[in-house]
Scaffold this motif. Structure first.
Motif, PDB file in Angstrom:
ATOM      1  N   LEU A  30      -9.773  -8.310   1.570  1.00 32.99           N
ATOM      2  CA  LEU A  30      -8.798  -7.369   1.022  1.00 32.99           C
ATOM      3  C   LEU A  30      -9.199  -5.916   1.198  1.00 32.99           C
ATOM      4  CD1 LEU A  30      -7.830  -9.122  -2.336  1.00 32.99           C
ATOM      5  CD2 LEU A  30      -6.863  -9.424  -0.055  1.00 32.99           C
ATOM      6  N   ALA A  31     -10.360  -5.678   1.778  1.00 34.10           N
ATOM      7  CA  ALA A  31     -10.879  -4.310   1.818  1.00 34.10           C
ATOM      8  C   ALA A  31      -9.910  -3.338   2.477  1.00 34.10           C
ATOM      9  CB  ALA A  31     -12.227  -4.294   2.530  1.00 34.10           C
ATOM     10  N   ALA A  32      -9.382  -3.686   3.632  1.00 33.47           N
ATOM     11  CA  ALA A  32      -8.525  -2.748   4.358  1.00 33.47           C
ATOM     12  C   ALA A  32      -7.169  -2.572   3.689  1.00 33.47           C
ATOM     13  CB  ALA A  32      -8.341  -3.224   5.797  1.00 33.47           C
ATOM     14  N   ILE A  33      -6.486  -3.670   3.355  1.00 36.99           N
ATOM     15  CA  ILE A  33      -5.168  -3.530   2.758  1.00 36.99           C
ATOM     16  C   ILE A  33      -5.257  -2.850   1.398  1.00 36.99           C
ATOM     17  CG2 ILE A  33      -5.206  -5.898   1.816  1.00 36.99           C
ATOM     18  CD1 ILE A  33      -2.110  -3.867   2.971  1.00 36.99           C
ATOM     19  N   GLU A  34      -6.276  -3.155   0.629  1.00 36.62           N
ATOM     20  CA  GLU A  34      -6.380  -2.533  -0.692  1.00 36.62           C
ATOM     21  C   GLU A  34      -6.689  -1.042  -0.571  1.00 36.62           C
ATOM     22  OE1 GLU A  34      -8.313  -3.271  -5.102  1.00 36.62           O
ATOM     23  OE2 GLU A  34      -8.962  -4.517  -3.422  1.00 36.62           O
ATOM     24  N   GLU A  35      -7.587  -0.674   0.327  1.00 34.53           N
ATOM     25  CA  GLU A  35      -7.895   0.749   0.474  1.00 34.53           C
ATOM     26  C   GLU A  35      -6.682   1.524   0.953  1.00 34.53           C
ATOM     27  OE1 GLU A  35     -10.869   3.899   2.748  1.00 34.53           O
ATOM     28  OE2 GLU A  35     -11.360   1.761   2.769  1.00 34.53           O
ATOM     29  N   SER A  36      -5.928   0.957   1.894  1.00 32.41           N
ATOM     30  CA  SER A  36      -4.751   1.648   2.405  1.00 32.41           C
ATOM     31  C   SER A  36      -3.717   1.884   1.308  1.00 32.41           C
ATOM     32  CB  SER A  36      -4.136   0.840   3.550  1.00 32.41           C
ATOM     33  OG  SER A  36      -3.101   1.563   4.175  1.00 32.41           O
ATOM     34  N   LEU A  37      -3.448   0.864   0.517  1.00 31.95           N
ATOM     35  CA  LEU A  37      -2.472   1.025  -0.568  1.00 31.95           C
ATOM     36  C   LEU A  37      -3.014   1.940  -1.661  1.00 31.95           C
ATOM     37  CD1 LEU A  37      -0.882  -2.517  -1.000  1.00 31.95           C
ATOM     38  CD2 LEU A  37      -0.420  -0.743   0.696  1.00 31.95           C
ATOM     39  N   HIS A  38      -4.305   1.839  -1.943  1.00 33.37           N
ATOM     40  CA  HIS A  38      -4.923   2.699  -2.952  1.00 33.37           C
ATOM     41  C   HIS A  38      -4.762   4.166  -2.568  1.00 33.37           C
ATOM     42  CE1 HIS A  38      -8.157   4.745  -5.180  1.00 33.37           C
ATOM     43  NE2 HIS A  38      -7.978   3.803  -6.087  1.00 33.37           N
ATOM     44  N   ARG A  39      -4.921   4.474  -1.308  1.00 30.72           N
ATOM     45  CA  ARG A  39      -4.740   5.849  -0.850  1.00 30.72           C
ATOM     46  C   ARG A  39      -3.322   6.329  -1.137  1.00 30.72           C
ATOM     47  NH1 ARG A  39      -8.108   8.003   3.425  1.00 30.72           N
ATOM     48  NH2 ARG A  39     -10.001   6.759   3.686  1.00 30.72           N
ATOM     49  N   MET A  40      -2.331   5.493  -0.855  1.00 26.71           N
ATOM     50  CA  MET A  40      -0.950   5.896  -1.093  1.00 26.71           C
ATOM     51  C   MET A  40      -0.661   6.066  -2.579  1.00 26.71           C
ATOM     52  SD  MET A  40       1.190   3.677   1.740  1.00 26.71           S
ATOM     53  CE  MET A  40       2.766   4.390   1.255  1.00 26.71           C
ATOM     54  N   HIS A  85      10.418  -5.879   3.355  1.00 30.76           N
ATOM     55  CA  HIS A  85       9.676  -7.122   3.546  1.00 30.76           C
ATOM     56  C   HIS A  85       8.226  -6.859   3.897  1.00 30.76           C
ATOM     57  CE1 HIS A  85       7.832 -10.171   6.172  1.00 30.76           C
ATOM     58  NE2 HIS A  85       8.316 -11.022   5.278  1.00 30.76           N
ATOM     59  N   MET A  86       7.977  -5.870   4.729  1.00 25.35           N
ATOM     60  CA  MET A  86       6.626  -5.641   5.231  1.00 25.35           C
ATOM     61  C   MET A  86       5.667  -5.174   4.143  1.00 25.35           C
ATOM     62  SD  MET A  86       7.541  -6.483   8.219  1.00 25.35           S
ATOM     63  CE  MET A  86       9.017  -6.473   9.239  1.00 25.35           C
ATOM     64  N   ALA A  87       6.148  -4.335   3.219  1.00 25.96           N
ATOM     65  CA  ALA A  87       5.207  -3.651   2.328  1.00 25.96           C
ATOM     66  C   ALA A  87       5.433  -3.839   0.833  1.00 25.96           C
ATOM     67  CB  ALA A  87       5.198  -2.160   2.651  1.00 25.96           C
ATOM     68  N   MET A  88       6.621  -4.235   0.404  1.00 30.77           N
ATOM     69  CA  MET A  88       6.788  -4.481  -1.037  1.00 30.77           C
ATOM     70  C   MET A  88       5.796  -5.524  -1.555  1.00 30.77           C
ATOM     71  SD  MET A  88      10.927  -4.498  -1.727  1.00 30.77           S
ATOM     72  CE  MET A  88      10.788  -4.938  -3.466  1.00 30.77           C
ATOM     73  N   PRO A  89       5.681  -6.689  -0.895  1.00 36.23           N
ATOM     74  CA  PRO A  89       4.811  -7.730  -1.457  1.00 36.23           C
ATOM     75  C   PRO A  89       3.346  -7.335  -1.591  1.00 36.23           C
ATOM     76  CG  PRO A  89       6.372  -8.678   0.084  1.00 36.23           C
ATOM     77  CD  PRO A  89       6.468  -7.198   0.241  1.00 36.23           C
ATOM     78  N   PRO A  90       2.723  -6.628  -0.627  1.00 36.66           N
ATOM     79  CA  PRO A  90       1.323  -6.247  -0.847  1.00 36.66           C
ATOM     80  C   PRO A  90       1.128  -5.343  -2.067  1.00 36.66           C
ATOM     81  CG  PRO A  90       1.855  -6.101   1.481  1.00 36.66           C
ATOM     82  CD  PRO A  90       3.147  -6.344   0.764  1.00 36.66           C
ATOM     83  N   PHE A  91       2.030  -4.391  -2.278  1.00 33.85           N
ATOM     84  CA  PHE A  91       1.913  -3.551  -3.470  1.00 33.85           C
ATOM     85  C   PHE A  91       2.022  -4.393  -4.733  1.00 33.85           C
ATOM     86  CE2 PHE A  91       2.770   0.014  -0.611  1.00 33.85           C
ATOM     87  CZ  PHE A  91       2.037   1.043  -1.181  1.00 33.85           C
TER      88      PHE A  91
END
Length: 379
Positions: free
Chosen positions: A132-142, A161-167
């Motif tokens: 989860l390191a990359a996806i979490e850091e990217s969303l954390h930045r936003m 579809h692409m980004a709602m679910p990860p957040f």
């Protein structure tokens, strides 16, 4: 009055609501249809399609949005069947890319975040933080450090579809509602502000792909609106996955539920009698013919809505059954190849003609998501 709405018979309808075709399937969900297939029969067809794709792609491919959608579907099938082959194939793909994102951790582009959905799936199966390191850091930045007040990144409806679910999922995993608030701010911009009025048409419950297709913009050859099937399919998929991640108590869950309900209800009125949906939901004569990716996502949304009791089972199960029957009898080849997938594009005209031999990774992923959700209904 907003230019996108007309008052007709005392009810607020969008400017294109009266143009939406009522196909011969009926203006309301039919209450009679073939009996739903058994879960075992659905799983057999899902395995046939998944196995064909894996057999034809010994290299699992890139980590872009299209291929990531395939792995989202494959991991849904793994959760349903427990197949070690599917897990191993998905794990190998993720490891090939070191669980990274296109564009790196500074990316804000929703397409690049789609791979994070499969990484989250793999983390849930085998929890290891580096996944989860990359996806979490990217969303954390936003959310916290990179222009946290900027909410206009999702300018096209596919992004939901692409980004709602990860957040939604990172917020749930870390018990941090700030991810949910950022999710809603981005979503609300897409829905109500993008292009001026937003991409959502409250009169019909359907969505424009992007601002170019809003009233006064691009229309079909006969002058009807362009309401792209797969664009609305992405919206349906994004809402389903988000609702699966969020608690009922989250302040915006009710709106997501209501929006998905309205979309599923609108779609039922324009389903073709063969179970498919046209590439332009507002013009049945605009490049008519079966199309698998939009139909699969609509089935996914409808089956979930039935399971979540957002819609009446007796009214909407025939919609789901008709869609599945159309897919497996028309689009699935005897060897498991999945046809009639409109390839990458942004409108009905993209990558035409769509044929029995047209396929793509994201279309297979959508089919696997649809079938796994329907199989759970059949249990």
């Amino acid at each position: 009055m907003d230019r996108r709405h007309l008052l007709v018979g005392g009810a607020a309808l969008s400017a294109f609501a009266a143009l939406l075709p009522l196909h011969s399937a009926a203006a309301a969900p039919a209450r009679s249809a073939a009996a739903p297939p058994s879960g075992a029969a659905i799983i057999r067809d899902l395995r046939r399609v998944a196995d064909h794709w894996i057999g034809a792609h010994t290299d699992p491919g890139d980590n872009g949005w299209a291929n990531a959608t395939f792995f989202s579907g494959l991991l849904a099938l793994h959760r349903l069947t427990g197949s070690p082959r599917y897990l191993a194939y998905a794990r190998g793909w993720a490891e090939k890319h070191a669980y990274g994102l296109r564009g790196g951790v500074t990316t804000r582009h929703a397409d690049n975040h789609n791979a994070g959905q499969a990484y989250l799936d793999l983390y849930e199966i085998e929890p290891e933080e580096q996944k989860l390191a990359a996806i979490e850091e990217s969303l954390h930045r936003m959310v916290y450090t990179d222009q946290p007040a900027k909410h206009d990144d999702w300018w096209w409806d596919d992004a939901l579809h692409m980004a709602m679910p990860p957040f939604a999922r990172i917020g749930a995993l870390r018990k941090d509602p700030q991810y949910w608030q950022k999710l809603y701010a981005l979503y609300d911009h897409t829905k109500r502000t993008e292009g001026g009025p937003g991409l959502y048409d409250a009169g019909t419950g359907l969505w424009y792909r992007d601002k170019r297709f809003l009233p006064g913009g691009i229309v079909s050859p006969t002058g009807r609106p362009v309401i792209w099937s797969r664009g609305n399919g992405w919206v349906a998929g994004g809402h389903v996955k988000t609702l699966k991640a969020l608690p009922r108590s989250e302040r915006h869950t009710a709106e997501y539920r209501e929006t998905l309900t309205r979309l599923v209800t609108a779609l039922a009125t324009v389903q073709r009698t063969d179970g498919f949906w046209n590439v332009n939901l507002a013009d049945p004569g605009h490049l008519p013919g079966p199309e698998t990716s939009g139909t699969s996502f609509f089935l996914y949304g409808t089956a979930y809505a039935i399971r979540a009791r957002l819609v009446d089972r007796s009214a909407f199960l025939p919609v789901a059954v008709r869609a599945w029957h159309g897919l497996v009898t028309t689009a699935v080849h005897p060897d498991g190849f999945l046809g009639y997938v409109q390839k990458v594009g942004d409108r009905p005209e993209s990558n035409q003609p769509v044929t029995y031999d047209s396929t793509s990774d994201f279309g297979v992923g959508a089919f696997l998501l649809a079938g796994t959700e329907l199989a759970r209904l059949a249990r």
